[in-house]
Design a protein around this motif. Structure first.
Motif, PDB file in Angstrom:
ATOM      1  N   THR A  38       3.587  -3.084  10.692  1.00 52.16           N
ATOM      2  CA  THR A  38       4.539  -1.975  10.615  1.00 52.16           C
ATOM      3  C   THR A  38       5.884  -2.443  11.166  1.00 52.16           C
ATOM      4  O   THR A  38       5.953  -3.455  11.869  1.00 52.16           O
ATOM      5  N   CYS A  74       3.201  -2.365   1.361  1.00 49.33           N
ATOM      6  CA  CYS A  74       2.677  -1.000   1.447  1.00 49.33           C
ATOM      7  C   CYS A  74       3.892  -0.113   1.697  1.00 49.33           C
ATOM      8  O   CYS A  74       4.336   0.028   2.841  1.00 49.33           O
ATOM      9  N   PRO A  76       6.240   3.479   1.167  1.00 43.15           N
ATOM     10  CA  PRO A  76       6.208   4.920   0.887  1.00 43.15           C
ATOM     11  C   PRO A  76       6.865   5.237  -0.454  1.00 43.15           C
ATOM     12  O   PRO A  76       7.819   4.572  -0.874  1.00 43.15           O
ATOM     13  N   GLN A  77       6.344   6.262  -1.115  1.00 38.18           N
ATOM     14  CA  GLN A  77       6.916   6.667  -2.393  1.00 38.18           C
ATOM     15  C   GLN A  77       8.245   7.389  -2.201  1.00 38.18           C
ATOM     16  O   GLN A  77       9.120   7.335  -3.057  1.00 38.18           O
ATOM     17  N   GLU A  78       8.377   8.053  -1.046  1.00 38.02           N
ATOM     18  CA  GLU A  78       9.592   8.796  -0.757  1.00 38.02           C
ATOM     19  C   GLU A  78      10.055   8.503   0.663  1.00 38.02           C
ATOM     20  O   GLU A  78       9.276   8.074   1.506  1.00 38.02           O
ATOM     21  N   GLY A  79      11.312   8.738   0.922  1.00 44.20           N
ATOM     22  CA  GLY A  79      11.836   8.666   2.277  1.00 44.20           C
ATOM     23  C   GLY A  79      12.468   7.346   2.658  1.00 44.20           C
ATOM     24  O   GLY A  79      13.096   7.251   3.726  1.00 44.20           O
ATOM     25  N   LYS A 110       1.359   2.258  -2.859  1.00 45.31           N
ATOM     26  CA  LYS A 110       2.007   3.382  -2.198  1.00 45.31           C
ATOM     27  C   LYS A 110       1.265   3.690  -0.905  1.00 45.31           C
ATOM     28  O   LYS A 110       0.041   3.765  -0.882  1.00 45.31           O
ATOM     29  N   ASP A 111       2.014   3.860   0.167  1.00 45.10           N
ATOM     30  CA  ASP A 111       1.417   4.119   1.476  1.00 45.10           C
ATOM     31  C   ASP A 111       2.343   5.052   2.245  1.00 45.10           C
ATOM     32  O   ASP A 111       3.564   4.910   2.180  1.00 45.10           O
ATOM     33  N   SER A 112       1.757   5.962   2.972  1.00 41.37           N
ATOM     34  CA  SER A 112       2.575   6.900   3.737  1.00 41.37           C
ATOM     35  C   SER A 112       3.281   6.224   4.911  1.00 41.37           C
ATOM     36  O   SER A 112       4.307   6.700   5.400  1.00 41.37           O
ATOM     37  N   GLU A 113       2.746   5.094   5.372  1.00 36.48           N
ATOM     38  CA  GLU A 113       3.347   4.336   6.474  1.00 36.48           C
ATOM     39  C   GLU A 113       3.800   2.985   5.963  1.00 36.48           C
ATOM     40  O   GLU A 113       3.014   2.229   5.384  1.00 36.48           O
ATOM     41  N   LEU A 114       5.061   2.672   6.167  1.00 36.61           N
ATOM     42  CA  LEU A 114       5.631   1.421   5.691  1.00 36.61           C
ATOM     43  C   LEU A 114       4.984   0.222   6.379  1.00 36.61           C
ATOM     44  O   LEU A 114       4.893   0.165   7.605  1.00 36.61           O
TER      45      LEU A 114
END
Length: 319
Positions: A38, A74, A76-79, A110-114
């Protein structure tokens, strides 16, 4: 497991070594590893450099030469802006090229955490592999970087220290262990490991127990970031500091009770940390001298392998 008895598998996972090694021809073996992390900081290029250097370090710890790498993304798709993601990849590529390797491609999910890292393949002669379990009695242990980066990352993310205070550690994490590897191969050493997630004590324990030796660690000789000691003194620690300590409880013996801020440094997880090198007594000073001459300024002798029987890590405080 299937394949574990393949005679070409020279290094597997039995001793928790830094990378796998597989012989492909006479005189040629592949060193293979992967790692992803991360973000250690808000600077995307610097984060990419740290993540790539972190993975490349495993090949250097085995005495190998990186030849190619593939991205592990990995994202995120957004943000997160596409330009930021591109800078992460640009940072990683710069370190892959600095290592003399080429990027072959990679994979994105796609992952919620970069998270970002690389898989790395290196080359090594089968007779010149450096393991983490081949320390010899009488050896000295040389460390090539300061430790304490884990708690510094936590301190910066929690706004407890400034970017200027964190920057030296960030720059160190982005520094390849290439020069350290080349120098130890030139001098000739017995064993090596990459100090990473289990902290200094955890990885020295792997060396000591795997080699069947007792290692005496001189705590004041260990190069440490002063700000990390300060942060531990303020009660900060990473999410795995205490679990690292618990994992090493059967291996580590303290000469005396230590202040929390000094003891916790032993268990602080490192990202793109130093190499810990086991080298014969008569070559240790020369190794440190050459490392410092070549820019590895924090290289230091931190421990010795006892001639006595038994295994484990004994920590003494000469202050």
């Amino acid at each position: 497991m299937e394949g574990s008895h393949d005679p070409n598998l020279l290094v597997g996972f039995e001793t928790s070594d830094d990378a796998g090694v597989y012989k492909v021809a006479d005189g040629i073996a592949l060193v293979q590893t992967l790692d992803f992390v991360t973000p250690a900081c808000d600077d995307p290029i610097l984060f990419g450099q740290i993540a790539a250097a972190n993975a490349l370090s495993d090949v250097y710890a085995m005495g190998g030469r990186p030849i190619n790498a593939m991205n592990i993304c990995c994202f995120p798709q957004e943000g997160v802006e596409d330009s930021v993601l591109a800078e992460i990849l640009r940072g990683g590529l710069s370190k892959i090229h600095e290592a003399g390797a080429v990027l072959l491609g990679g994979h994105t999910v796609k992952d919620s955490e970069l998270k970002y890292g690389v898989s790395v393949t290196g080359l090594i002669h089968p007779d010149r592999i450096l393991r983490n379990n081949t320390c010899k009695p009488g050896d000295k242990i040389v460390l090539t970087k300061k430790i304490g980066t884990g708690v510094i990352i936590s301190g910066f993310k929690n706004d407890l220290i400034t970017w200027e205070q964190a920057l030296p550690a960030m720059q160190s994490m982005a520094t390849l262990n290439k020069v350290a590897c080349e120098t130890m191969l030139e001098v000739g050493v017995h064993a090596c490991t990459d100090v990473s997630g289990f902290g200094l004590a955890g990885h020295l324990c792997e060396m000591a127990k795997g080699s069947g030796v007792r290692m005496n660690l001189n705590l004041p000789a260990v190069p440490v970031y002063p700000i990390s000691v300060e942060l531990f003194g303020r009660g900060l620690r990473t999410g795995v500091t205490l679990s690292n300590k618990q994992s090493a409880v059967d291996c580590v013996t303290l000469e005396k009770e230590l202040p929390r801020e000094r003891e916790m440094v032993l268990y602080d997880p490192q990202t793109s940390g130093p190499l810990a090198i086991s080298v014969a007594l008569e070559r240790a000073d020369r190794l440190v001298e050459l490392l410092r001459e070549r820019g590895v300024r924090d290289a230091a002798i931190i421990a010795e392998i006892a001639e006595t029987s038994g295994s484990g890590l004994f920590v003494y405080d000469s202050l």
